[in-house]
Design a protein around this motif. Structure first.
Motif, PDB file in Angstrom:
ATOM      1  N   ARG A  47      -6.930  -5.362  12.254  1.00 29.90           N
ATOM      2  CA  ARG A  47      -6.475  -4.612  13.436  1.00 29.90           C
ATOM      3  C   ARG A  47      -5.897  -3.254  13.029  1.00 29.90           C
ATOM      4  N   GLU A  48      -6.410  -2.731  11.919  1.00 27.96           N
ATOM      5  CA  GLU A  48      -6.039  -1.399  11.446  1.00 27.96           C
ATOM      6  C   GLU A  48      -7.299  -0.545  11.368  1.00 27.96           C
ATOM      7  N   GLN A  49      -7.143   0.770  11.484  1.00 29.15           N
ATOM      8  CA  GLN A  49      -8.285   1.680  11.437  1.00 29.15           C
ATOM      9  C   GLN A  49      -8.627   1.967   9.974  1.00 29.15           C
ATOM     10  N   VAL A  50      -9.110   0.938   9.288  1.00 30.58           N
ATOM     11  CA  VAL A  50      -9.429   1.061   7.863  1.00 30.58           C
ATOM     12  C   VAL A  50     -10.575   2.053   7.668  1.00 30.58           C
ATOM     13  N   ARG A  51     -10.429   2.918   6.678  1.00 31.49           N
ATOM     14  CA  ARG A  51     -11.468   3.899   6.368  1.00 31.49           C
ATOM     15  C   ARG A  51     -11.891   3.738   4.908  1.00 31.49           C
ATOM     16  N   PRO A  52     -13.170   3.756   4.638  1.00 25.93           N
ATOM     17  CA  PRO A  52     -13.615   3.672   3.243  1.00 25.93           C
ATOM     18  C   PRO A  52     -13.274   4.957   2.498  1.00 25.93           C
ATOM     19  N   ALA A  53     -13.094   4.823   1.194  1.00 30.57           N
ATOM     20  CA  ALA A  53     -12.796   5.993   0.377  1.00 30.57           C
ATOM     21  C   ALA A  53     -14.049   6.765   0.013  1.00 30.57           C
ATOM     22  N   ARG A  54     -15.184   6.056  -0.053  1.00 27.14           N
ATOM     23  CA  ARG A  54     -16.437   6.701  -0.467  1.00 27.14           C
ATOM     24  C   ARG A  54     -17.612   5.891   0.071  1.00 27.14           C
ATOM     25  N   ALA A  62     -10.252   1.752  -0.949  1.00 23.01           N
ATOM     26  CA  ALA A  62      -9.075   1.854  -1.808  1.00 23.01           C
ATOM     27  C   ALA A  62      -8.468   0.468  -2.005  1.00 23.01           C
ATOM     28  N   ALA A  63      -7.823   0.277  -3.144  1.00 17.49           N
ATOM     29  CA  ALA A  63      -7.247  -1.032  -3.464  1.00 17.49           C
ATOM     30  C   ALA A  63      -6.281  -1.504  -2.375  1.00 17.49           C
ATOM     31  N   ALA A  64      -5.514  -0.566  -1.803  1.00 15.66           N
ATOM     32  CA  ALA A  64      -4.550  -0.949  -0.768  1.00 15.66           C
ATOM     33  C   ALA A  64      -5.252  -1.511   0.462  1.00 15.66           C
TER      34      ALA A  64
END
Length: 334
Positions: A154-161, A193-195
């Motif tokens: 339920r978070e707007q997760v964004r890929p790093a690459r 990202a790891a987080a």
């Protein structure tokens, strides 16, 4: 790939309806049986699977200007998930979900996932040799991980690459959905990202995972059992060759059989160990030469050759050109 056919979830009809796409028209355009979606299980070969996605792309973009991969990402919900994907959703975080799904991905599509968790979480796609996967299929596969992470956290997760061999001419819609730029590379991959990879899934349910796991293992075993002996030898060679071992004994040890039995079974299928070894080496060589920066000597080692010259001679006999020539052609084409 261990098997030749892959399951398609019945819920695809609901997804198509939500996208405003006629399932009947998709099947007709793909030259697939009109009653396919009413069958149980719905099974497709690799060419059929690719034709379905090509037809979906054509139908989805025929009526209006849209980015279908993004629309699919927005339309994805838990009700459309197959058991392997739902089992992944029951995991504690995205890293666990990816690792689970990478094991069971052969049940639901002709693709192999390579997972790297060294500094971040990187998922790289490997496709069957032969025709390239439809662009819509490959792009949707990358978008899926973002949709999964957002649904579960339920978070707007964004890929790093995010990388792909041929980004769309206008990447705006895809980049806006992902929240990151598309980068051109030789493989389809996505990195978190790891987080974000360790962010807790609100959908975690270990009890449900224990319900799903036995059935998934059974289905995977059935799929592997249905593979031909030649398929199993190719899969074994893919694991033993990088260790520098191209011997039939290495394969028979992995397959728990004898060299004599294996040769007899391969003969019944109209092939031989040496023929499969050569074709596997050629396919892997082409992959290494066009999808990475490995030196020729390193590729020779990964294919189980004692020296580079032996690899050069074998490669010339397979392709009529040299490893360096093939790599130069691939770079010129790119």
């Amino acid at each position: 790939m261990a098997g030749e056919r892959f399951d398609l979830e019945p819920s695809i009809q609901a997804l198509l309806r939500d996208l405003g796409i006629s399932p009947a028209r998709v099947l007709r355009r793909a030259a697939l049986p009109a009653d396919l979606f009413s069958r149980r299980p719905i099974e497709l070969s690799v060419p059929e699977y690719y034709r379905l996605w090509d037809a979906l792309d054509a139908e989805g973009n025929a009526a209006a200007e849209r980015n279908l991969a993004v629309d699919i990402g927005k339309a994805i919900s838990v009700e459309f998930f197959s058991p392997p994907i739902f089992a992944a959703l029951c995991g504690p975080n995205l890293t666990a979900a990816v690792q689970r799904l990478s094991a069971y991905k052969p049940l639901i599509g002709p693709v192999r996932l390579e997972v790297d968790t060294a500094d971040a979480l990187t998922i790289t796609y490997g496709w069957p040799s032969g025709p390239k996967p439809p662009a819509l299929l490959a792009t949707t596969e990358l978008i899926f991980w973002v949709a999964l992470a957002r649904i579960a956290t339920r978070e707007q997760v964004r890929p790093a690459r995010v990388t792909m061999p041929n980004p769309p001419a206008d990447p705006t819609a895809v980049e806006n959905y992902l929240g990151t730029r598309l980068r051109k590379a030789r493989t389809y991959s996505i990195t978190f990202a790891a987080a974000d990879a360790g962010r807790s899934f609100l959908t975690e349910n270990e009890q449900m995972w224990h319900v799903f796991a036995p059935e998934l293992r059974r289905r995977l075993a059935d799929l592997q059992a249905s593979a031909t002996v030649a398929d199993r030898v190719r899969a074994a060679l893919t694991e033993t060759l990088p260790a520098g071992n191209a011997s039939i004994n290495a394969v028979t040890n992995q397959l728990a059989t004898s060299a004599r039995t294996l040769q007899r079974q391969l003969s019944q299928e109209g092939t031989s160990y040496q023929a499969i070894l050569a074709s596997t080496r050629e396919n892997l060589a082409r992959h290494y030469l066009t999808n990475g920066d490995l030196r020729t000597s390193e590729i020779a080692f990964l294919l189980g050759y004692d020296d580079t010259n032996s690899f050069y001679r074998a490669f010339k006999s397979w392709t009529g050109t040299t490893p360096d020539g093939l790599r130069a052609s691939a770079l010129a084409g790119a």
